[in-house]
Design a protein around this motif. Sequence first.
Motif, mmCIF file in Angstrom:
data_model
loop_
_atom_site.group_PDB
_atom_site.id
_atom_site.type_symbol
_atom_site.label_atom_id
_atom_site.label_comp_id
_atom_site.label_asym_id
_atom_site.label_seq_id
_atom_site.Cartn_x
_atom_site.Cartn_y
_atom_site.Cartn_z
ATOM 1 N N ASP A 71 0.843 -1.200 0.000
ATOM 2 C CA ASP A 71 0.000 0.000 0.000
ATOM 3 C C ASP A 71 0.874 1.242 0.000
ATOM 4 O O ASP A 71 1.758 1.384 0.858
ATOM 5 C CB ASP A 71 -0.866 0.027 1.260
ATOM 6 C CG ASP A 71 -2.293 -0.349 0.976
ATOM 7 O OD1 ASP A 71 -2.753 -0.140 -0.159
ATOM 8 O OD2 ASP A 71 -2.961 -0.869 1.890
ATOM 9 N N ILE A 72 0.625 2.143 -0.937
ATOM 10 C CA ILE A 72 1.398 3.390 -1.000
ATOM 11 C C ILE A 72 0.428 4.563 -0.955
ATOM 12 O O ILE A 72 -0.379 4.741 -1.873
ATOM 13 C CB ILE A 72 2.268 3.435 -2.268
ATOM 14 C CG1 ILE A 72 3.245 2.262 -2.276
ATOM 15 C CG2 ILE A 72 3.018 4.761 -2.358
ATOM 16 C CD1 ILE A 72 4.151 2.215 -3.475
ATOM 17 N N PRO A 73 0.497 5.385 0.094
ATOM 18 C CA PRO A 73 -0.495 6.448 0.264
ATOM 19 C C PRO A 73 -0.115 7.800 -0.329
ATOM 20 O O PRO A 73 -0.936 8.715 -0.344
ATOM 21 C CB PRO A 73 -0.586 6.564 1.788
ATOM 22 C CG PRO A 73 0.809 6.231 2.253
ATOM 23 C CD PRO A 73 1.332 5.198 1.293
ATOM 24 N N LEU A 74 1.120 7.944 -0.795
ATOM 25 C CA LEU A 74 1.596 9.279 -1.139
ATOM 26 C C LEU A 74 2.458 9.270 -2.387
ATOM 27 O O LEU A 74 3.238 8.337 -2.616
ATOM 28 C CB LEU A 74 2.430 9.830 0.038
ATOM 29 C CG LEU A 74 2.918 11.282 -0.057
ATOM 30 C CD1 LEU A 74 1.736 12.248 0.034
ATOM 31 C CD2 LEU A 74 3.927 11.577 1.044
ATOM 32 N N ARG A 75 2.314 10.309 -3.196
ATOM 33 C CA ARG A 75 3.208 10.566 -4.318
ATOM 34 C C ARG A 75 4.049 11.800 -3.986
ATOM 35 O O ARG A 75 3.565 12.735 -3.344
ATOM 36 C CB ARG A 75 2.416 10.807 -5.608
ATOM 37 C CG ARG A 75 1.644 9.588 -6.062
ATOM 38 C CD ARG A 75 0.868 9.821 -7.345
ATOM 39 N NE ARG A 75 0.350 8.553 -7.848
ATOM 40 C CZ ARG A 75 0.088 8.298 -9.120
ATOM 41 N NH1 ARG A 75 0.275 9.248 -10.031
ATOM 42 N NH2 ARG A 75 -0.370 7.123 -9.500
ATOM 43 N N ALA A 127 -1.492 13.225 -2.142
ATOM 44 C CA ALA A 127 -2.072 12.033 -1.530
ATOM 45 C C ALA A 127 -2.753 11.206 -2.614
ATOM 46 O O ALA A 127 -3.591 11.723 -3.362
ATOM 47 C CB ALA A 127 -3.080 12.429 -0.456
ATOM 48 N N SER A 128 -2.391 9.949 -2.715
ATOM 49 C CA SER A 128 -2.937 9.084 -3.768
ATOM 50 C C SER A 128 -2.749 7.634 -3.347
ATOM 51 O O SER A 128 -1.700 7.040 -3.571
ATOM 52 C CB SER A 128 -2.229 9.349 -5.104
ATOM 53 O OG SER A 128 -2.718 8.504 -6.116
ATOM 54 N N HIS A 129 -3.770 7.062 -2.755
ATOM 55 C CA HIS A 129 -3.655 5.725 -2.185
ATOM 56 C C HIS A 129 -3.766 4.680 -3.290
ATOM 57 O O HIS A 129 -4.785 4.584 -3.971
ATOM 58 C CB HIS A 129 -4.759 5.521 -1.148
ATOM 59 C CG HIS A 129 -4.575 4.306 -0.315
ATOM 60 N ND1 HIS A 129 -4.977 3.056 -0.711
ATOM 61 C CD2 HIS A 129 -3.998 4.137 0.910
ATOM 62 C CE1 HIS A 129 -4.684 2.177 0.230
ATOM 63 N NE2 HIS A 129 -4.092 2.800 1.215
ATOM 64 N N GLN A 130 -2.708 3.871 -3.476
ATOM 65 C CA GLN A 130 -2.706 2.823 -4.490
ATOM 66 C C GLN A 130 -1.973 1.593 -3.971
ATOM 67 O O GLN A 130 -1.146 1.681 -3.060
ATOM 68 C CB GLN A 130 -2.031 3.309 -5.782
ATOM 69 C CG GLN A 130 -2.871 4.314 -6.559
ATOM 70 C CD GLN A 130 -2.200 4.733 -7.851
ATOM 71 O OE1 GLN A 130 -1.183 5.414 -7.833
ATOM 72 N NE2 GLN A 130 -2.777 4.349 -8.979
ATOM 73 N N LEU A 131 -2.292 0.450 -4.587
ATOM 74 C CA LEU A 131 -1.678 -0.820 -4.213
ATOM 75 C C LEU A 131 -0.734 -1.260 -5.324
ATOM 76 O O LEU A 131 -1.140 -1.402 -6.476
ATOM 77 C CB LEU A 131 -2.764 -1.876 -3.994
ATOM 78 C CG LEU A 131 -2.334 -3.236 -3.436
ATOM 79 C CD1 LEU A 131 -1.637 -3.073 -2.093
ATOM 80 C CD2 LEU A 131 -3.547 -4.148 -3.290
ATOM 81 N N PHE A 132 0.526 -1.457 -4.982
ATOM 82 C CA PHE A 132 1.565 -1.813 -5.934
ATOM 83 C C PHE A 132 2.028 -3.248 -5.667
ATOM 84 O O PHE A 132 2.212 -3.655 -4.523
ATOM 85 C CB PHE A 132 2.780 -0.886 -5.790
ATOM 86 C CG PHE A 132 2.538 0.522 -6.246
ATOM 87 C CD1 PHE A 132 3.232 1.045 -7.318
ATOM 88 C CD2 PHE A 132 1.624 1.344 -5.604
ATOM 89 C CE1 PHE A 132 3.029 2.349 -7.749
ATOM 90 C CE2 PHE A 132 1.405 2.645 -6.021
ATOM 91 C CZ PHE A 132 2.112 3.147 -7.098
ATOM 92 N N VAL A 192 12.908 8.098 2.913
ATOM 93 C CA VAL A 192 12.221 8.916 1.913
ATOM 94 C C VAL A 192 11.403 8.066 0.953
ATOM 95 O O VAL A 192 10.300 8.440 0.549
ATOM 96 C CB VAL A 192 13.245 9.777 1.131
ATOM 97 C CG1 VAL A 192 12.590 10.474 -0.051
ATOM 98 C CG2 VAL A 192 13.895 10.789 2.059
ATOM 99 N N LEU A 193 11.905 6.894 0.581
ATOM 100 C CA LEU A 193 11.318 6.148 -0.528
ATOM 101 C C LEU A 193 10.405 4.994 -0.127
ATOM 102 O O LEU A 193 9.657 4.492 -0.964
ATOM 103 C CB LEU A 193 12.447 5.575 -1.403
ATOM 104 C CG LEU A 193 13.407 6.597 -2.023
ATOM 105 C CD1 LEU A 193 14.533 5.871 -2.743
ATOM 106 C CD2 LEU A 193 12.676 7.527 -2.979
ATOM 107 N N SER A 194 10.416 4.586 1.129
ATOM 108 C CA SER A 194 9.766 3.327 1.508
ATOM 109 C C SER A 194 8.248 3.383 1.517
ATOM 110 O O SER A 194 7.599 2.327 1.548
ATOM 111 C CB SER A 194 10.259 2.877 2.883
ATOM 112 O OG SER A 194 9.890 3.824 3.874
ATOM 113 N N ASP A 195 7.654 4.572 1.493
ATOM 114 C CA ASP A 195 6.188 4.669 1.546
ATOM 115 C C ASP A 195 5.627 5.580 0.455
ATOM 116 O O ASP A 195 4.531 6.115 0.598
ATOM 117 C CB ASP A 195 5.749 5.178 2.922
ATOM 118 C CG ASP A 195 6.267 6.585 3.228
ATOM 119 O OD1 ASP A 195 7.151 7.077 2.485
ATOM 120 O OD2 ASP A 195 5.798 7.197 4.205
ATOM 121 N N LYS A 196 6.368 5.765 -0.645
ATOM 122 C CA LYS A 196 5.963 6.725 -1.660
ATOM 123 C C LYS A 196 6.133 6.175 -3.071
ATOM 124 O O LYS A 196 6.981 5.306 -3.309
ATOM 125 C CB LYS A 196 6.798 8.013 -1.553
ATOM 126 C CG LYS A 196 6.711 8.770 -0.249
ATOM 127 C CD LYS A 196 7.631 9.976 -0.266
ATOM 128 C CE LYS A 196 7.628 10.702 1.071
ATOM 129 N NZ LYS A 196 8.264 9.857 2.129
#
Length: 397
Positions: free
Chosen positions: A67-71, A85-90, A184-188
Amino acid sequence: MRALVIGGSLGGLLAANLLARKGWDVEVFEQASEELAGRGAGIISHPDLFQALQIIGVPLDDSYGVDIPLRATLDHSGAIIATLASHQLFTSWGRLYQLLKAAFSGARYRFGHTFESLVQDASGVTARFANGSAARGDLLVGADGIRSAVRAQLAPEAKLLYAGYVGWRGLADENAVSPAAHYVLSDKLAFCLPPREMMLCYPVAGLANSTRPGERCLNFVWYRPADEAGELARLCTDASGRCHGTSIPPPLIRPDVVAEMRRASDKLLAPQIAEVVRHARQPFFQPIFDVESPRMAFGRVALLGDAAFVARPHVGMGVTKGAGDGLALAECLGAGSGDIATALGQYESRRLRFNAGVVARGRELGAWLQGSNAPEAKRHHTPEAVMREIAVTQGFV
């Protein structure tokens, strides 16, 4: 009713699973001689893909993806200059392949079958393979990807059109990068925008397909210009001096080409993302193409996914497009009690315009990377526009 699916990658497995759950006897024929490998492709999930997976029975739990909540967009110094903010599943290509392959009966999945030709008549369709074997069914689904041999026989006018740039891809173990970069990169979904280029970086399932923190990978996609006659030909030339045309098998990419790409990342990208490139295992590149088929139905034969239409990856719809095709195909065919040619005509009418729209949207989003100086092309390449438009479901119909 028996269906032959040509191509055992994600599109073929989606179609095979969906048809099997409608009661079809399905057999998949894959040209590779062993399990397929994603090598470093990340996948953004959209509603059609979720719907297909639910029908197939693939659980959409924590093991599916990340789950990634942020761009966010990073500048050359590594500072975050914009967020959305953009919640998507990768997920990763490898993880999704594993799930779809497990959902389909292994006894009906044939490796080592390179499609050569098909013949259809009033009562069925026969496929012939390079190993001398043949198979006959009531329906044939061409799901053999961007260089589809099924499409080449039925719609030879649908050619690969090179977009003028390539997408470098790679996966790095998240533990290989520094704590500062990982933070910085683990949740975006992180972007970086060098001149006429675009980099995306985001977490996906790890090399062992685990989605648990600490066992994941950071995936990158870096779009870089490469004119066909010069730079692309150079990139596609192996260590023996042989040029492989407009594409080269990843294992044959020269080490000096990879090293050159890594040096460029240190020079052009945010340092956190350059770390991912530096630690990526066996990065490779894919030339970016468009493909548009004039038709998707040919009597008892249907084209599906990238065998029918290939859109630039900026729309993030490659696998979802195949899932939508598979859903429509299974619904139109039902349990196979009606006329197959009529059902495939309905399938084509449902999917042709949509898929053409996806291709058109990909061209629009990639025009600046391709070299267009039109104001509307540049407007799609600002940090705000990139975060708002890349890999979303709006804007392509």
